[in-house]
Design an enzyme around this catalytic site. Structure first.
Site, short mmCIF file in Angstrom:
data_model
loop_
_atom_site.label_atom_id
_atom_site.label_comp_id
_atom_site.label_asym_id
_atom_site.label_seq_id
_atom_site.Cartn_x
_atom_site.Cartn_y
_atom_site.Cartn_z
N LYS A 12 0.85 -1.22 0.00
CA LYS A 12 0.00 0.00 0.00
C LYS A 12 0.86 1.24 0.00
O LYS A 12 2.04 1.22 0.39
CB LYS A 12 -0.94 0.02 1.21
CG LYS A 12 -0.26 -0.01 2.59
CD LYS A 12 0.21 1.31 3.10
CE LYS A 12 1.02 1.16 4.40
NZ LYS A 12 1.86 2.31 4.74
N ASP A 139 -1.91 -1.97 10.26
CA ASP A 139 -2.06 -1.98 8.80
C ASP A 139 -2.55 -3.33 8.26
O ASP A 139 -2.77 -3.47 7.06
CB ASP A 139 -0.71 -1.67 8.12
CG ASP A 139 -0.26 -0.23 8.34
OD1 ASP A 139 -1.05 0.57 8.87
OD2 ASP A 139 0.89 0.07 7.98
O1 C5P Z 1 0.40 -1.41 14.78
P1 C5P Z 1 1.83 -1.58 14.41
O2 C5P Z 1 2.50 -2.70 15.16
O3 C5P Z 1 2.07 -1.67 12.93
O4 C5P Z 1 2.56 -0.25 14.85
C1 C5P Z 1 3.96 -0.15 14.92
C2 C5P Z 1 4.34 1.08 15.74
O5 C5P Z 1 4.02 2.26 15.01
C3 C5P Z 1 3.63 1.21 17.06
O6 C5P Z 1 4.29 0.50 18.07
C4 C5P Z 1 3.69 2.71 17.30
O7 C5P Z 1 4.96 3.10 17.76
C5 C5P Z 1 3.56 3.28 15.90
N1 C5P Z 1 2.17 3.61 15.57
C6 C5P Z 1 1.58 4.72 16.17
N2 C5P Z 1 0.29 5.03 15.88
C7 C5P Z 1 -0.42 4.29 14.99
C8 C5P Z 1 0.16 3.17 14.35
C9 C5P Z 1 1.46 2.86 14.67
O8 C5P Z 1 2.22 5.41 16.96
N3 C5P Z 1 -1.67 4.63 14.72
#
Ligand code: C5P
Length: 299
Positions: A12, A139
């Site tokens: 994406k 994601d």
């Molecule tokens: O959800 P995911 O594991 O992909 O997110 C990775 C990191 O990205 C999270 O630990 C956080 O630090 C950051 N993040 C965030 N806010 C979001 C999505 C991700 O701060 N909405």
């Protein structure tokens, strides 16, 4: 009895990534417009007694094969949900850049969910799979859905957006990845240093209209990524890469998600080719594609 299932899943680009305030759980509230593009990974789940993963492709060496592998975690979460110690060998063929801001790891997790659901004959609904996906990462649900959708919350609550036609993209891939938590952290740091308060994000009307009308110049003008200054701060060379594409007439140029991949919107497939040639000397590699495309599907 099925002995293997292969699922194709897209990467994406974020057309709007508006980052709101930091929440108590460490995530940021977002308005995140996801757009699935024709860079695909393939995940094959093969019958096996235990859960293992193997990665093929140029960047295979960069993908973790331990508990950090999101596809294995996805399969494990699905088996736990089914309440049985199912096994599978997951074979991932990578084309989506690793740690490139195009949600390649999330795509593999979504593909693993769909492949194992079929291999194990579970027959879960898309709603069930979306719930498991949301627990795996912000994601992952979008990679199941594909198309173009706006994500709110931490990006996992999805509403599909209407899109007319096809948009042509060029992606400039960089050496090495950027850490998503580090880029979000840098975004907070830059805002604090500038005395800026994060405001509550909203979907851009201009962007939604451009998508609905198939208006590529309008879309190019409304692309926005609040993480871009942070990604550039951590990887200064991205500023030059973006400028090369703009100078060559890209309708829009932005860092994809947390980077370091840069995305360029072209006027046409021919213009995409022209942009690709110009960008070759400004990055590690260039790939072109189009969007929107569907999410994870069994092939
Ligand atoms: O959800 P995911 O594991 O992909 O997110 C990775 C990191 O990205 C999270 O630990 C956080 O630090 C950051 N993040 C965030 N806010 C979001 C999505 C991700 O701060 N909405």
């Amino acid at each position: 009895m099925t002995s293997s299932v292969t699922v194709r899943v897209p990467g994406k680009v974020n057309l709007q990534l508006s980052v709101g305030p930091l929440r108590d759980d460490g995530y940021h509230d977002l308005v995140n417009v996801f757009h699935a593009v024709s860079l695909f990974d393939e995940v094959t789940a093969v019958e096996a007694a235990t859960l293992t993963v193997r990665v093929e492709g140029d960047s295979a060496g960069l993908v973790p094969l331990d508990g950090d592998n999101l596809a294995i975690r996805a399969a494990r979460a699905l088996a736990a949900r089914a309440g049985r110690p199912y096994g599978a060998e997951l074979v991932i063929r990578k084309s989506i850049p690793v740690a490139g801001g195009m949600a390649g790891g999330s795509a593999d997790a979504a593909a693993a969910l769909v492949a194992c659901d079929r291999l194990w004959g579970l027959g879960l609904t898309q709603r069930d799979l979306l719930d498991i996906a949301a627990d795996l990462g912000s994601d992952v649900p979008f990679a199941l859905l594909g198309g173009t959708a706006v994500g709110t919350g931490r990006g996992e609550m999805l509403t599909p957006l209407p899109v007319r036609g096809t948009f042509f993209w060029v992606f400039a891939l960089a050496d090495g990845g950027l850490s998503t938590p580090q880029v979000y952290g840098e975004c907070d740091r830059l805002r604090e240093a500038a005395g800026e308060r994060a405001c509550w994000p909203a979907l851009s009307d201009q962007l939604a209209a451009a998508l609905r009308d198939g208006d590529a110049p309008g879309l190019g003008k409304s692309l926005v990524n609040d993480l871009q200054p942070a990604a550039i701060m951590l990887r200064r060379s991205l500023a030059r890469t973006l400028q090369v594409g703009r100078d060559r007439g890209a309708l829009g140029a932005l860092v994809s998600g947390s980077g370091p991949t840069c995305a360029f919107l072209a006027e046409s497939a021919e213009h995409a080719l022209d942009l690709s040639v110009a960008l070759k000397s400004a990055c590690r590699a260039v790939v072109s594609g189009y969007g929107p495309v569907p999410g994870a599907v069994v092939v």
